[in-house]
Design an enzyme around this catalytic site. Sequence first.
Site, PDB file in Angstrom:
ATOM      1  N   ALA A   1       0.516  -1.495   0.481  1.00 19.45           N
ATOM      2  CA  ALA A   1       0.195  -0.082   0.034  1.00 19.45           C
ATOM      3  C   ALA A   1       0.537   1.674  -0.108  1.00 19.45           C
ATOM      4  O   ALA A   1       0.561   2.445   0.439  1.00 19.45           O
ATOM      5  CB  ALA A   1      -1.182  -0.386   1.586  1.00 19.45           C
TER       6      ALA A   1
ATOM      7  N   ARG B   1      -2.579   7.238 -11.668  1.00 23.15           N
ATOM      8  CA  ARG B   1      -2.985   7.823 -12.317  1.00 23.15           C
ATOM      9  C   ARG B   1      -4.871   7.696 -11.458  1.00 23.15           C
ATOM     10  O   ARG B   1      -5.570   8.116 -11.972  1.00 23.15           O
ATOM     11  CB  ARG B   1      -2.777   6.339 -13.057  1.00 23.15           C
ATOM     12  CG  ARG B   1      -2.147   5.349 -13.708  1.00 23.15           C
ATOM     13  CD  ARG B   1      -1.954   3.435 -14.128  1.00 23.15           C
ATOM     14  NE  ARG B   1      -1.819   3.002 -13.120  1.00 23.15           N
ATOM     15  CZ  ARG B   1      -1.361   2.193 -12.844  1.00 23.15           C
ATOM     16  NH1 ARG B   1      -1.344   1.230 -14.540  1.00 23.15           N
ATOM     17  NH2 ARG B   1      -0.181   1.701 -12.243  1.00 23.15           N
TER      18      ARG B   1
ATOM     19  N   ASN C   1      -1.322 -11.676 -14.613  1.00 19.71           N
ATOM     20  CA  ASN C   1      -0.997 -11.535 -12.615  1.00 19.71           C
ATOM     21  C   ASN C   1      -2.464 -10.068 -12.128  1.00 19.71           C
ATOM     22  O   ASN C   1      -1.582  -9.608 -12.520  1.00 19.71           O
ATOM     23  CB  ASN C   1       1.028 -11.164 -12.539  1.00 19.71           C
ATOM     24  CG  ASN C   1       1.442 -10.984 -11.489  1.00 19.71           C
ATOM     25  OD1 ASN C   1       1.003 -12.006 -10.333  1.00 19.71           O
ATOM     26  ND2 ASN C   1       1.925  -9.646 -11.177  1.00 19.71           N
TER      27      ASN C   1
ATOM     28  N   ARG D   1     -30.942  15.932  10.262  1.00 18.71           N
ATOM     29  CA  ARG D   1     -29.582  15.918  10.371  1.00 18.71           C
ATOM     30  C   ARG D   1     -28.887  15.302  11.526  1.00 18.71           C
ATOM     31  O   ARG D   1     -29.901  14.174  11.840  1.00 18.71           O
ATOM     32  CB  ARG D   1     -28.827  17.090  10.408  1.00 18.71           C
ATOM     33  CG  ARG D   1     -29.061  17.849   8.851  1.00 18.71           C
ATOM     34  CD  ARG D   1     -29.163  19.168   9.099  1.00 18.71           C
ATOM     35  NE  ARG D   1     -27.884  19.986   9.791  1.00 18.71           N
ATOM     36  CZ  ARG D   1     -27.721  21.469  10.316  1.00 18.71           C
ATOM     37  NH1 ARG D   1     -29.134  21.693  10.213  1.00 18.71           N
ATOM     38  NH2 ARG D   1     -26.987  21.359  10.811  1.00 18.71           N
TER      39      ARG D   1
ATOM     40  N   ALA E   1     -47.856  24.136  11.109  1.00 15.74           N
ATOM     41  CA  ALA E   1     -47.035  24.137   9.120  1.00 15.74           C
ATOM     42  C   ALA E   1     -45.282  25.872  10.086  1.00 15.74           C
ATOM     43  O   ALA E   1     -45.962  26.503  10.507  1.00 15.74           O
ATOM     44  CB  ALA E   1     -47.966  24.558   8.385  1.00 15.74           C
TER      45      ALA E   1
HETATM   46  C1  UD1 Z   1       1.603  -4.738 -10.383  1.00 15.92           C
HETATM   47  C2  UD1 Z   1       1.792  -5.883 -10.770  1.00 15.92           C
HETATM   48  C3  UD1 Z   1       1.773  -7.115 -12.587  1.00 15.92           C
HETATM   49  C4  UD1 Z   1       0.622  -6.865 -12.108  1.00 15.92           C
HETATM   50  C5  UD1 Z   1      -0.978  -5.962 -11.399  1.00 15.92           C
HETATM   51  C6  UD1 Z   1      -2.196  -6.936 -10.924  1.00 15.92           C
HETATM   52  C7  UD1 Z   1       4.550  -5.163 -10.532  1.00 15.92           C
HETATM   53  C8  UD1 Z   1       6.178  -4.924 -10.967  1.00 15.92           C
HETATM   54  N1  UD1 Z   1       3.260  -5.400 -11.132  1.00 15.92           N
HETATM   55  O1  UD1 Z   1       1.212  -3.956 -11.509  1.00 15.92           O
HETATM   56  O2  UD1 Z   1       2.314  -7.769 -12.763  1.00 15.92           O
HETATM   57  O3  UD1 Z   1      -0.472  -7.254 -13.496  1.00 15.92           O
HETATM   58  O4  UD1 Z   1      -0.333  -5.482 -10.149  1.00 15.92           O
HETATM   59  O5  UD1 Z   1      -2.777  -5.311 -10.001  1.00 15.92           O
HETATM   60  O6  UD1 Z   1       4.279  -5.598  -9.312  1.00 15.92           O
HETATM   61  N2  UD1 Z   1       3.430  -0.538  -4.168  1.00 15.92           N
HETATM   62  C9  UD1 Z   1       3.712  -0.231  -3.188  1.00 15.92           C
HETATM   63  N3  UD1 Z   1       5.471  -0.004  -2.770  1.00 15.92           N
HETATM   64  C10 UD1 Z   1       5.384   0.580  -4.507  1.00 15.92           C
HETATM   65  C11 UD1 Z   1       4.800   0.635  -5.838  1.00 15.92           C
HETATM   66  C12 UD1 Z   1       3.106  -0.177  -5.738  1.00 15.92           C
HETATM   67  O7  UD1 Z   1       3.781  -0.837  -1.941  1.00 15.92           O
HETATM   68  O8  UD1 Z   1       6.669   1.072  -4.276  1.00 15.92           O
HETATM   69  C13 UD1 Z   1       1.752  -1.218  -4.316  1.00 15.92           C
HETATM   70  C14 UD1 Z   1       0.670   0.240  -4.356  1.00 15.92           C
HETATM   71  O9  UD1 Z   1       0.115   0.966  -3.176  1.00 15.92           O
HETATM   72  C15 UD1 Z   1      -0.510  -1.298  -5.163  1.00 15.92           C
HETATM   73  C16 UD1 Z   1       0.649  -2.505  -5.263  1.00 15.92           C
HETATM   74  O10 UD1 Z   1       1.211  -2.185  -5.252  1.00 15.92           O
HETATM   75  O11 UD1 Z   1      -1.502  -1.537  -4.559  1.00 15.92           O
HETATM   76  C17 UD1 Z   1       0.622  -2.750  -7.248  1.00 15.92           C
HETATM   77  O12 UD1 Z   1       1.402  -1.492  -7.595  1.00 15.92           O
HETATM   78  P1  UD1 Z   1       0.643  -0.416  -8.539  1.00 15.92           P
HETATM   79  O13 UD1 Z   1       1.562   0.306  -8.865  1.00 15.92           O
HETATM   80  O14 UD1 Z   1      -0.331  -0.659  -8.653  1.00 15.92           O
HETATM   81  O15 UD1 Z   1       1.167  -1.993  -9.676  1.00 15.92           O
HETATM   82  P2  UD1 Z   1       0.828  -1.941 -11.718  1.00 15.92           P
HETATM   83  O16 UD1 Z   1       0.679  -1.380 -11.637  1.00 15.92           O
HETATM   84  O17 UD1 Z   1      -0.729  -2.068 -10.990  1.00 15.92           O
HETATM   85 CA    CA Z   2      -2.022  -1.687  -9.617  1.00 16.55          CA
END
Ligand code: UD1
Ligand code: CA
Length: 478
Positions: free
Chosen positions: A10, A16, A174, A337, A384
């Site tokens: 997290a 995005r 994945n 409320r 009223a």
């Molecule tokens: C990631 C996977 C991808 C998969 C997809 C599924 C990797 C490199 N890629 O891509 O293969 O298909 O999820 O949804 O793992 N996060 C951290 N630290 C960081 C970066 C991210 O904790 O430095 C956490 C984010 O908060 C998030 C999760 O990891 O909850 C996934 O990160 P995100 O950047 O969304 O990865 P995707 O590009 O979706």
């Molecule tokens: Ca993601």
Amino acid sequence: MPDLAVIVLAAGQGTRMKSSTPKVLHRLGGLPLIHHVLESARALDPQHLLVVVRHDRDTVAASVLEVAPHAQLVDQDDEPGTGRAVQQAVAALPDEFEGDVVVVSADVPFVDHGTLNALLDQHRSDQVEVTLLSAVVQDPTGYGRVIRKADDTVSKIVEQKDASADELEVAEINSGTYAFTVAALRTHLSFITSANSQNEKYLTDVVGLVTINGGTATAKTVDEPWRIEGVNDRAQLAAAARRLNDRIVRHWQLEGVTILDPQTTWIDRDVSLAADVEILPGTQLKGATVIETGAVVGPDTTLVDTEVGEGAIVKRTDATLAVIGAHANVGPFSFLRPGTILGADGKIGAFVETKNATIGEGSKVPHLSYIGDAEIGVGSNLGAGTITANYDGVEKHRTEVGSYVKMGSHNVYVAPVRIGDGAASGAGAVIRKDVPAGSLALSVAPQRTITGWTEAKRPGSPGAEAAKAARERESEGE
Ligand code: UD1
Ligand code: CA
């Protein structure tokens, strides 16, 4: 059974989403994304639950601890990537930990406990280094692709941005959910680099490192691809919200709730509905709203953390933190409320606003009123246009109205003020002083009527002409 650690990722920024709110705190079905994931993670009953945080660290941490007070927070440093996140979480585990590690992403909200359990079961019975959760989807854009070997085990995962044209054709994605042996993570995480198009340490690279070094990676493919959809932008958030809502609506329909229009009815995950409740179109039920049997809610009603009693009718109403008694009647166009408590058989009618007000059993505030900081007994009726003037510009004051009171229209109760049981008032009264039980309060000066005024003072006007005609008709009739 080997020990279990669950790592929730997290720390990402959620670029995005283009939001000042961290992505994992955006709400789905009334709950932050991360709460959905934490619920599934906690259901595995792991010995260690670690949550990796970084962006908006304190806000995310506070939200995590709300639902998972025993979670261990791991602060990711400034090296980006899911691989770095897991590396730091594994380092936070005790050295003697020798079990399995389930990794989940906080932005993949529909991976439920059953799915995680099945993943872990397969991982343990296959006795492999890593098992990832995958799905075959119509549109794999944006996800990492699962590259299989001829023997159907997994060879590696390639990220969308690093994939060749052939790899992009692969429809198996994945999910970002995995079961690892901690040994595989400890061995391989230190070898991953950020030599890729995003300059990040990818957790997905561990899969390739496992297989190159003679280990085995497999995938568990889910039958319902939507279960592993990730939320990365607002469009995906809306799609996930619609999907969750459809499921919640269907759940309540099968529990005996009439929901006329599932498309325009939004029900948060923690709402509770009894059988034979009827929900009309355009209704939003949020938070911990509870509705008892036989109640009819809607159309066009929003209830937040509100209780609705058996058989009550709530029409075109907006209510927050309110309690509506059994067989009470609310609306249309009522604004309840926080702190509004309406007793059984009571009524809050059209264009009435209430706040911090207890309205007793059978009491009615039927039209065009503001009732704030007030307590009304049972069986009373407020005319009223009644206003509680609760605010003197500095402080708020209370109004107390007894039982079986019958107050006139267009009254102002200037608080603090008390109206005793069985009291009454005339129309237009401004109640500044307490009204003892059983008394009639009148505060308006007696009416003075000046006959012939219009004809004398507005001669020739349409009013004067009409008055004249009326006078002539009257004298003819005599
Ligand atoms: C990631 C996977 C991808 C998969 C997809 C599924 C990797 C490199 N890629 O891509 O293969 O298909 O999820 O949804 O793992 N996060 C951290 N630290 C960081 C970066 C991210 O904790 O430095 C956490 C984010 O908060 C998030 C999760 O990891 O909850 C996934 O990160 P995100 O950047 O969304 O990865 P995707 O590009 O979706
Ligand atoms: Ca993601």
